[in-house]
Design an enzyme around this catalytic site. Sequence first.
Site, short mmCIF file in Angstrom:
data_model
loop_
_atom_site.label_atom_id
_atom_site.label_comp_id
_atom_site.label_asym_id
_atom_site.label_seq_id
_atom_site.Cartn_x
_atom_site.Cartn_y
_atom_site.Cartn_z
N CYS A 49 -48.75 -13.27 -7.68
CA CYS A 49 -49.31 -12.68 -6.55
C CYS A 49 -49.23 -11.33 -6.65
O CYS A 49 -48.06 -10.51 -6.96
CB CYS A 49 -48.48 -13.44 -5.34
SG CYS A 49 -48.02 -12.11 -3.81
N CYS A 52 -46.64 -9.14 -4.46
CA CYS A 52 -45.47 -9.41 -4.75
C CYS A 52 -44.96 -8.35 -6.23
O CYS A 52 -43.83 -7.91 -6.30
CB CYS A 52 -45.31 -10.91 -5.50
SG CYS A 52 -45.45 -12.16 -4.11
N GLU A 323 5.45 6.46 -17.17
CA GLU A 323 6.63 6.74 -15.95
C GLU A 323 6.56 5.46 -15.01
O GLU A 323 7.46 5.02 -14.66
CB GLU A 323 5.67 7.87 -15.11
CG GLU A 323 6.48 8.00 -13.92
CD GLU A 323 5.59 8.89 -12.79
OE1 GLU A 323 6.16 10.27 -12.80
OE2 GLU A 323 5.02 8.36 -11.91
N VAL A 356 7.71 2.20 -4.58
CA VAL A 356 6.89 3.06 -5.59
C VAL A 356 6.00 3.76 -4.44
O VAL A 356 5.54 4.90 -4.70
CB VAL A 356 6.07 2.35 -6.55
CG1 VAL A 356 4.91 2.92 -7.13
CG2 VAL A 356 6.84 1.50 -7.51
N ASN A 357 5.49 3.12 -3.42
CA ASN A 357 4.24 3.56 -2.52
C ASN A 357 5.05 4.84 -1.76
O ASN A 357 4.49 5.91 -1.69
CB ASN A 357 3.97 2.46 -1.28
CG ASN A 357 3.09 1.40 -1.77
OD1 ASN A 357 2.71 1.57 -3.14
ND2 ASN A 357 3.03 0.48 -1.10
N LYS A 376 -1.49 6.26 0.07
CA LYS A 376 -0.35 5.30 0.12
C LYS A 376 0.42 5.32 1.41
O LYS A 376 0.63 6.24 2.17
CB LYS A 376 0.89 5.82 -0.91
CG LYS A 376 0.14 6.19 -2.37
CD LYS A 376 0.10 4.57 -2.95
CE LYS A 376 -0.40 4.62 -4.34
NZ LYS A 376 -1.80 5.34 -4.58
C1 FAD Z 1 4.38 -2.14 -11.84
C2 FAD Z 1 3.70 -0.77 -11.44
C3 FAD Z 1 4.71 0.38 -11.45
C4 FAD Z 1 4.06 1.67 -11.01
N1 FAD Z 1 4.76 2.77 -10.98
C5 FAD Z 1 3.99 3.94 -10.87
C6 FAD Z 1 4.76 5.23 -10.79
O1 FAD Z 1 5.92 5.25 -11.20
N2 FAD Z 1 4.06 6.33 -10.76
C7 FAD Z 1 2.80 6.07 -10.62
O2 FAD Z 1 2.12 7.39 -10.25
N3 FAD Z 1 2.07 5.12 -10.36
C8 FAD Z 1 2.57 3.82 -10.53
N4 FAD Z 1 2.06 2.68 -10.55
C9 FAD Z 1 0.60 2.63 -10.07
C10 FAD Z 1 0.62 2.87 -8.29
O3 FAD Z 1 1.51 2.01 -7.91
C11 FAD Z 1 -0.82 2.44 -7.94
O4 FAD Z 1 -1.13 1.13 -8.32
C12 FAD Z 1 -1.95 3.26 -8.12
O5 FAD Z 1 -1.51 4.57 -7.53
C13 FAD Z 1 -3.04 2.68 -7.38
O6 FAD Z 1 -2.68 2.67 -5.98
P1 FAD Z 1 -3.55 1.63 -4.76
O7 FAD Z 1 -3.87 2.56 -3.83
O8 FAD Z 1 -4.96 1.34 -5.54
O9 FAD Z 1 -2.58 0.55 -4.25
P2 FAD Z 1 -1.74 0.01 -5.27
O10 FAD Z 1 -0.23 0.43 -4.85
O11 FAD Z 1 -2.13 -0.23 -6.40
O12 FAD Z 1 -1.65 -1.49 -4.38
C14 FAD Z 1 -2.70 -2.49 -4.58
C15 FAD Z 1 -2.56 -3.20 -3.41
O13 FAD Z 1 -1.55 -3.89 -3.25
C16 FAD Z 1 -1.16 -4.07 -1.61
N5 FAD Z 1 0.15 -3.64 -1.38
C17 FAD Z 1 0.48 -2.40 -1.29
N6 FAD Z 1 1.69 -2.31 -1.15
C18 FAD Z 1 2.18 -3.46 -1.36
C19 FAD Z 1 3.65 -3.99 -1.22
N7 FAD Z 1 4.64 -3.29 -1.12
N8 FAD Z 1 3.64 -5.37 -1.31
C20 FAD Z 1 2.66 -6.32 -1.49
N9 FAD Z 1 1.40 -5.66 -1.80
C21 FAD Z 1 1.00 -4.26 -1.48
C22 FAD Z 1 -2.19 -3.18 -1.15
O14 FAD Z 1 -3.44 -4.19 -0.87
C23 FAD Z 1 -3.08 -2.43 -2.19
O15 FAD Z 1 -4.35 -2.20 -2.01
C24 FAD Z 1 2.45 1.73 -10.83
C25 FAD Z 1 1.75 0.58 -10.98
C26 FAD Z 1 2.30 -0.79 -11.28
C27 FAD Z 1 1.48 -1.91 -11.46
#
Ligand code: FAD
Length: 491
Positions: A49, A52, A323, A356-357, A376
């Site tokens: 076509c 298309c 870290e 961590v957050n 965060k």
């Molecule tokens: C084991 C580990 C340790 C880390 N340590 C560091 C560090 O020391 N310094 C650094 O700069 N970065 C660190 N990071 C990276 C950081 O934590 C984030 O992953 C990165 O900044 C991306 O953040 P994000 O906004 O995607 O959310 P993330 O923190 O990655 O979270 C991913 C998703 O998990 C959900 N979520 C958020 N909080 C919680 C919670 N409390 N319980 C369950 N679910 C949740 C939310 O839906 C979020 O979108 C670490 C990552 C991991 C896996």
Amino acid sequence: ASERVLLRSLSGGGAAADAAVDLNTTNFDDVLKSSPTSYAIVEFFAHWCPACRNYKPQYERVAKLFNGPDSAHPGIILMARVDCAMKVNTILCDRFSVGHYPMLLWGPPAKFVDAKWDPKQENSGIQSIDDGRTSQRLLNWINKRIGSSFNLDDEKYENEDLLPRNTSDPEQIIRAIFDVEEATAKAFEIILEHKMIKPETRASLIKFFQLLAAHHPSKKCRRGSAELLVNFDEMWPSSHLLLNSEMTQMHGSGASDSIAVCGKEAPRGYWIFCRGSKNDTRGFSCGLWVLIHSLSVKVEDGESQSAFTAIRDFIHNFFICEECRRHFYDMCLSVKTPFESTRALSLWLWQTHNKVNERLMKEEKSLGTGDPSFPKSLWPPRQLCPTCQLTPATSTEVQWNEDEVFKFLVKYYGQTLASPSTKVTSASHSQTDLLTTNDSASSAVSAELVPVWAALGIALASVTFGALACFWRAQQKNRKYSHHLRSLKNI
Ligand SMILES: Cc1cc2nc3c(=O)[nH]c(=O)nc-3n(C[C@H](O)[C@H](O)[C@H](O)COP(=O)(O)OP(=O)(O)OC[C@H]3O[C@@H](n4cnc5c(N)ncnc54)[C@H](O)[C@@H]3O)c2cc1C
């Protein structure tokens, strides 16, 4: 095969592939069933076509916005097409009462699966796009339909204010299955690239893969992990079985390239749930968190301590953010009594992630390094779990109701986060349903798709993941024994 079609097109694989996904009778239902997107557009056309043919670049221009790794807005709309002039597609085109070419239909992907449609049919969830003759008009139609403001000139990482915010949208976690697969495959890719399997880290990787084979939320990754375990000793022999000269070749055999831990398509190079508004934010570390949370809620009470050590050692040995792994390990060291329940483990991980957050909240604010679209915060926010917080919204200190948090974690990471095939049913549910849907992914290991030994491994593992360890050890013993016999013969 259909999943490959979908993923290839969503990831834009193939030489100068069209952005729109070509569907036919064989893959139509499966591709739409597996689609992570909220909506689909299907163009029914005929290759002979002329109108298309002229329309193709118009449709492609819109498809490029939504399909492929370089698309500006992935994960929202799957744009597909069916050539009704192909004999094989006649019945399919009849199912949708195709009366002219090109004809465009719109709806949630699940509504197209096993469906019939005709223009008089109301409430089918599918509707005809009556004004899509140019790319601009098609996009206008979409914008009006879903209240968006997509623009034909949008580029990757532009207009990120259009991204759905995962903090308040419970539906978003359904898409995270793709990111959990991506994070798993990416982690393994990094391990191989950086030659991280060493005599001192080998055992911890095996334990982590045992955990994945039993409890990964994606069936593909459970299967891939089981396969990897069965072949592990051949690919990375234990050091005492190796001669010194062989030690240096531990990573050089190339055999590991054939292991696709989450299927051949992953890693695909992009993120959906974990997509940041900038190139270098979110992604892998977000996917890794989601993976370990989903593991923590899936293990049995009796497996919680071994799951904890498997996660701790995996992060410590294989997460090459210095870290991150150091902080995480320190927090693990502060755990004084072994975990005895799923609840204790998942709440500990949730609290640890919140610590961590909290730390990053301050750091990112002062350094300006965070993702502006995903600041965060303490999690879960009230929008996601209204009963999790005991304190009023105005309070600066948050007090948690841990019973409610645990219930929420189980629903969010254990039930809603599921394999795409089970997700489809959920996709048609309301938001509240999404948080109460049962996930059959973990139990639905298809016998035809899994090699016998892997199925056995998974079956054992689903009883307890310790059981998989026994199975695996038995395999290794047999292998060691035959390896030993071979060495004797060579002498
Ligand atoms: C084991 C580990 C340790 C880390 N340590 C560091 C560090 O020391 N310094 C650094 O700069 N970065 C660190 N990071 C990276 C950081 O934590 C984030 O992953 C990165 O900044 C991306 O953040 P994000 O906004 O995607 O959310 P993330 O923190 O990655 O979270 C991913 C998703 O998990 C959900 N979520 C958020 N909080 C919680 C919670 N409390 N319980 C369950 N679910 C949740 C939310 O839906 C979020 O979108 C670490 C990552 C991991 C896996």
